[in-house]
Design a protein around this motif. Structure first.
Motif, PDB file in Angstrom:
ATOM      1  N   LEU A   1       0.847  -1.185   0.000  1.00 54.27           N
ATOM      2  CA  LEU A   1       0.000   0.000   0.000  1.00 54.27           C
ATOM      3  C   LEU A   1       0.886   1.239   0.000  1.00 54.27           C
ATOM      4  CD1 LEU A   1      -2.645  -0.995   2.693  1.00 54.27           C
ATOM      5  CD2 LEU A   1      -3.088  -0.644   0.259  1.00 54.27           C
ATOM      6  N   VAL A   2       0.614   2.149  -0.921  1.00 52.01           N
ATOM      7  CA  VAL A   2       1.424   3.358  -1.014  1.00 52.01           C
ATOM      8  C   VAL A   2       0.504   4.569  -0.932  1.00 52.01           C
ATOM      9  CG1 VAL A   2       2.998   4.710  -2.432  1.00 52.01           C
ATOM     10  CG2 VAL A   2       3.157   2.211  -2.433  1.00 52.01           C
ATOM     11  N   THR A   3       0.778   5.442   0.018  1.00 50.82           N
ATOM     12  CA  THR A   3       0.084   6.724   0.065  1.00 50.82           C
ATOM     13  C   THR A   3       1.136   7.827   0.049  1.00 50.82           C
ATOM     14  OG1 THR A   3      -1.569   8.065   1.210  1.00 50.82           O
ATOM     15  CG2 THR A   3      -0.066   6.807   2.592  1.00 50.82           C
ATOM     16  N   VAL A   4       0.908   8.819  -0.803  1.00 54.51           N
ATOM     17  CA  VAL A   4       1.875   9.893  -0.984  1.00 54.51           C
ATOM     18  C   VAL A   4       1.307  11.179  -0.395  1.00 54.51           C
ATOM     19  CG1 VAL A   4       3.253  11.195  -2.631  1.00 54.51           C
ATOM     20  CG2 VAL A   4       2.687   8.797  -3.105  1.00 54.51           C
ATOM     21  N   ILE A   5       2.059  11.794   0.485  1.00 56.96           N
ATOM     22  CA  ILE A   5       1.659  13.064   1.074  1.00 56.96           C
ATOM     23  C   ILE A   5       2.151  14.183   0.154  1.00 56.96           C
ATOM     24  CG2 ILE A   5       1.791  14.541   3.110  1.00 56.96           C
ATOM     25  CD1 ILE A   5       2.762  12.028   4.656  1.00 56.96           C
TER      26      ILE A   5
END
Length: 281
Positions: free
Chosen positions: A36-40
């Protein structure tokens, strides 16, 4: 096989994660590890007044991870800062992912502003096979449009080396695919197909390969603008996913000119699976 699922923690981008059938489809084609990748975004700061970004983000990722683990996958979460499509591409390359999945609500410029622009940028630059997973529009609690991601496929080919490479992905999709429509669009703008070549015969050769795997296959030769005709074929055959190769133009051409694959990502009603040159799945 490893897969990256990119999420901005919105209702749209979590739809695949919470759809058991979608996860089952990923498992059926050999995916056993999901990142899972979330980019701020660079302009979002944890200390902004009234915003518990870190807490909300961690609770969402923990919830997603539990769903994925329950479905039988190993899972790892990555929280990074920067430009979304660049960071997602970088992580996919670093871990050796065979597939990147990104959610998109579709054609609405307003609703599609964040994750949708990421999908289009990934389509332009990805080095890993990319699945743009469509979710419902105009609802606060959207679901995916197609739960069986690969059951009905539409494969668009110009008989180029890149298209043939994308066709090879059927060897991976085979356990999850039941029907396929193979489409070629005749256009005077495409110099790659010799005039003496019979496109119907070439489609038939590919159909025979799929039929040998138990995939019921239809062939269709059309004339006109490639993107327009592929979208028209989608409306006719109603596939779960359109499969096509990207041409892999230079960075400058990708940025300035776009491509048929980008156009399809922006205009298609359903899912789109793009296979870049040389990418393995």
């Amino acid at each position: 096989m490893k897969a990256v699922i990119a999420t901005d923690l919105s209702a749209a981008s979590e739809a695949t994660i919470h759809n058991e059938t979608c996860l089952e489809c990923l498992g059926r084609i050999g995916i056993d590890e999901i990142h899972l990748v979330t980019v701020i975004p660079s302009n979002v700061h944890a200390g902004m007044p009234g915003m518990d970004f870190d807490g909300r983000r961690q609770r969402a990722l923990d919830r997603y991870g539990e769903v994925i683990e329950t479905a039988g996958f190993d899972v790892e979460a990555h929280v990074v800062r920067g430009t979304p499509h660049r960071r997602i591409t970088g992580i996919a390359e670093t871990i050796g992912a065979g597939l990147t999945v990104v959610g998109s609500r579709g054609k609405s410029p307003l609703e599609n502003r964040v994750i949708g622009s990421t999908a289009r940028n990934l389509a332009r630059t990805t080095e890993t096979p990319l699945l743009v997973n469509r979710v419902e529009r105009d609802t606060e609690d959207p679901d995916v449009l197609e739960s069986h991601l690969f059951r009905r496929m539409l494969f668009a080919t110009d008989f180029s080396e890149n298209a043939d490479h994308a066709f090879g992905v059927f060897s991976t999709l085979q356990p999850a695919t039941r029907e396929a429509a193979l489409v070629h669009v005749l256009t005077p703008k495409d110099p790659e197909l010799p005039q003496e070549t019979d496109p119907s015969a070439r489609l038939a050769e590919r159909a025979d390969r799929l039929e040998a795997w138990g995939i019921e296959t239809t062939t269709d030769v059309r004339s006109g603008d490639p993107a327009d005709e592929i979208i028209a074929a989608e409306a006719e055959y109603e596939p779960a996913t359109i499969l096509l190769g990207s041409r892999g133009h230079s960075r400058l051409r990708r940025l300035l000119l776009g491509s048929v694959s980008e156009d399809i990502v922006a205009r298609a009603h359903g899912n789109v699976l793009i296979v870049p040159p040389g990418a393995q799945m």
